[in-house]
Scaffold this active site. Structure first.
Site, PDB file in Angstrom:
ATOM      1  N   GLN A 178       0.800  -1.234   0.000  1.00 46.19           N
ATOM      2  CA  GLN A 178       0.000   0.000   0.000  1.00 46.19           C
ATOM      3  C   GLN A 178       0.828   1.277   0.000  1.00 46.19           C
ATOM      4  O   GLN A 178       0.317   2.341  -0.337  1.00 46.19           O
ATOM      5  CB  GLN A 178      -0.950   0.027   1.207  1.00 46.19           C
ATOM      6  CG  GLN A 178      -2.135  -0.907   1.077  1.00 46.19           C
ATOM      7  CD  GLN A 178      -3.073  -0.541  -0.081  1.00 46.19           C
ATOM      8  OE1 GLN A 178      -3.085   0.591  -0.574  1.00 46.19           O
ATOM      9  NE2 GLN A 178      -3.868  -1.500  -0.520  1.00 46.19           N
ATOM     10  N   SER A 198       3.241  -4.484  -5.259  1.00 41.00           N
ATOM     11  CA  SER A 198       2.256  -4.933  -6.238  1.00 41.00           C
ATOM     12  C   SER A 198       1.966  -3.791  -7.214  1.00 41.00           C
ATOM     13  O   SER A 198       1.564  -2.701  -6.795  1.00 41.00           O
ATOM     14  CB  SER A 198       0.984  -5.330  -5.480  1.00 41.00           C
ATOM     15  OG  SER A 198       0.025  -5.812  -6.369  1.00 41.00           O
ATOM     16  N   CYS A 323     -11.012  -6.974   0.267  1.00 40.42           N
ATOM     17  CA  CYS A 323     -11.001  -8.420   0.512  1.00 40.42           C
ATOM     18  C   CYS A 323     -12.067  -8.834   1.517  1.00 40.42           C
ATOM     19  O   CYS A 323     -12.423 -10.000   1.578  1.00 40.42           O
ATOM     20  CB  CYS A 323      -9.636  -8.856   1.019  1.00 40.42           C
ATOM     21  SG  CYS A 323      -8.303  -8.260  -0.007  1.00 40.42           S
TER      22      CYS A 323
HETATM   23  N1  PLP Z   1      -0.896  -6.508   1.201  1.00 36.66           N
HETATM   24  C1  PLP Z   1      -1.664  -5.424   1.312  1.00 36.66           C
HETATM   25  C2  PLP Z   1      -1.414  -4.437   2.411  1.00 36.66           C
HETATM   26  C3  PLP Z   1      -2.708  -5.213   0.400  1.00 36.66           C
HETATM   27  O1  PLP Z   1      -3.475  -4.112   0.521  1.00 36.66           O
HETATM   28  C4  PLP Z   1      -2.933  -6.162  -0.639  1.00 36.66           C
HETATM   29  C5  PLP Z   1      -4.050  -5.986  -1.573  1.00 36.66           C
HETATM   30  O2  PLP Z   1      -5.043  -5.378  -1.278  1.00 36.66           O
HETATM   31  C6  PLP Z   1      -2.072  -7.271  -0.711  1.00 36.66           C
HETATM   32  C7  PLP Z   1      -1.074  -7.406   0.217  1.00 36.66           C
HETATM   33  C8  PLP Z   1      -2.237  -8.285  -1.799  1.00 36.66           C
HETATM   34  O3  PLP Z   1      -1.737  -7.775  -3.019  1.00 36.66           O
HETATM   35  P1  PLP Z   1      -2.111  -8.409  -4.426  1.00 36.66           P
HETATM   36  O4  PLP Z   1      -3.482  -7.931  -4.775  1.00 36.66           O
HETATM   37  O5  PLP Z   1      -1.089  -7.877  -5.378  1.00 36.66           O
HETATM   38  O6  PLP Z   1      -2.009  -9.880  -4.291  1.00 36.66           O
END
Ligand code: PLP
Length: 384
Positions: A178, A198, A323
């Site tokens: 983030q 990401s 999520c």
């Molecule tokens: N870590 C955090 C803090 C996130 O906000 C997210 C996605 O919302 C992820 C990990 C997972 O990332 P990705 O969507 O690339 O798998």
């Protein structure tokens, strides 16, 4: 209907420059980066350039960057790689507000013999560094902390945490999913061992990310297969995705000075909401936060209802984190912060980006109090 997109912590729009950079590798330069011919060399060159772009953003060297599919994979690789690589150390430390990917991997580790210590946070989502210090043990393999929280935007003090963790000889993993593109982070100064990012969270393509593995740390490969990524992740490289990630990093660095302007828009929204709805709770407001994130809680309404009303007006926001959308229980982040259930269930997350305009924020600032009042009126009518 005009769409106002304020769900940038879930994902962001692909930057036009990133799309332009990717197109040749989707259309004409389709060679396998591992092939020994002209098209292969073109792809290989693009991968080399992108690795340099990611390394430049992070302040590390190019060989320390491993391309992968995003945050979830990076987290899995970091934890499982350390678990396999350090069989004499079975203790892991995380915070209570980590992403579900971290929590799920920790559940898996527990089944396989690991012990997990979960650090709490205070009412503003802040980490207790003294608790971290107390939790560290000689058999602690890894401490994993997020750079910034996806729901509240609260930033963890990585400088201090790194000093404490490295002082006790454990490895430090940072989930920077983030924070990338929103705050700066310099791995030449911060003694972090592993860091995942990401692309789609900062205007790059979806399904693309990277894991930083500090030189000298030998992690087992996550994906067994070919020789790609120096044997650390088998599978033909996603060249267009890699090119898009590289470009997104370059753009993120160039746009970082704009973070203040994004913060001003976010603060303007919060000031307006506070003035019109005095009992609003702004989660994490007293802690250092990402400039783009606002987690707003209202008693007496459901976040889901608020989201639907916004949606009907073309405004995209989220309840808690993407999520956990659809769940009726308060998110684990708000629970860890001790937000009262009545407020937690009435929470929306508004997340801006560098493309958000003042006009959009003005519209949303005007709509929000109207919608909250309408929902509260309905709720009162049902109850009385
Ligand atoms: N870590 C955090 C803090 C996130 O906000 C997210 C996605 O919302 C992820 C990990 C997972 O990332 P990705 O969507 O690339 O798998």
């Amino acid at each position: 209907m005009e769409i106002i997109y304020l769900d940038n912590n879930a994902t962001t729009a692909l930057a036009p420059e990133a799309l332009e950079a990717m197109l040749p590798y989707l259309r004409d330069h389709y060679g396998n980066a591992g092939s020994a011919h002209v098209l292969g060399h073109l792809s290989e060159g693009a991968v080399v350039q992108a690795r340099d772009q990611v390394a430049a953003m992070l302040g590390c060297s190019a060989p320390e960057i491993l391309f992968n599919s995003g945050g979830t994979e990076g987290i899995n690789h970091a934890f499982r790689g350390v678990f396999e690589g350090f069989p004499n150390k079975r203790h892991f430390i995380i915070s209570a507000v980590e992403h579900p990917a971290v929590l799920a991997v920790c559940d898996w580790l527990k089944v396989h013999g690991a012990e997990i210590t979960t650090l709490g946070v205070d009412g503003d989502g802040r980490l207790d560094l003294a608790e971290l210090e107390r939790a560290l043990r000689p058999d602690t393999a890894l401490v994993s902390l997020m750079a910034a929280n996806n729901e509240s935007g609260v930033i963890f003090p990585l400088d201090d945490a790194a000093r404490i963790v490295k002082g006790k000889g454990a490895l430090l993993h940072v989930d920077a999913t983030q924070s990338m593109g929103k705050t700066s982070l310099d791995l030449s100064k911060l003694p972090i061992d592993l860091l995942n990012l990401s692309a789609h969270k900062f205007h790059g393509p979806k399904g693309m990310g990277a894991l930083f593995i500090r030189r000298g740390l030998r992690l087992k490969p996550f994906m067994l297969g070919g020789h790609q990524e120096r044997g650390r992740r088998g599978g033909t490289e996603n060249v267009p995705g890699i090119v898009g990630l590289g470009k997104a990093c370059e753009l993120a660095m160039a746009h970082l000075p704009q973070a203040d302007a994004v913060g001003k828009l976010r603060d303007g929204l919060e000031t307006e909401v506070r003035a019109r709805i005095p009992d609003v709770v702004i989660n994490g407001a007293a802690a250092p936060r990402l400039p783009n994130t606002s987690s707003l809680s209202f008693a007496g309404i459901e976040g889901e209802a608020l989201l639907l009303k916004f949606n009907a007006r073309g405004v995209c926001v989220s309840t808690g984190s993407a999520c956990t959308t659809g769940q009726k229980e308060p998110s684990h982040v708000l629970r860890a912060m001790g937000v009262a259930k009545e407020y937690a269930l009435g929470t929306i997350r508004v997340s801006l980006s560098r493309t958000t305009t003042e006009h959009e924020i003005k519209q949303v600032s005007a709509m929000l109090p109207e919608i909250v009042e309408e929902l509260r009126r309905k709720f009162r009518a049902v109850v009385s």
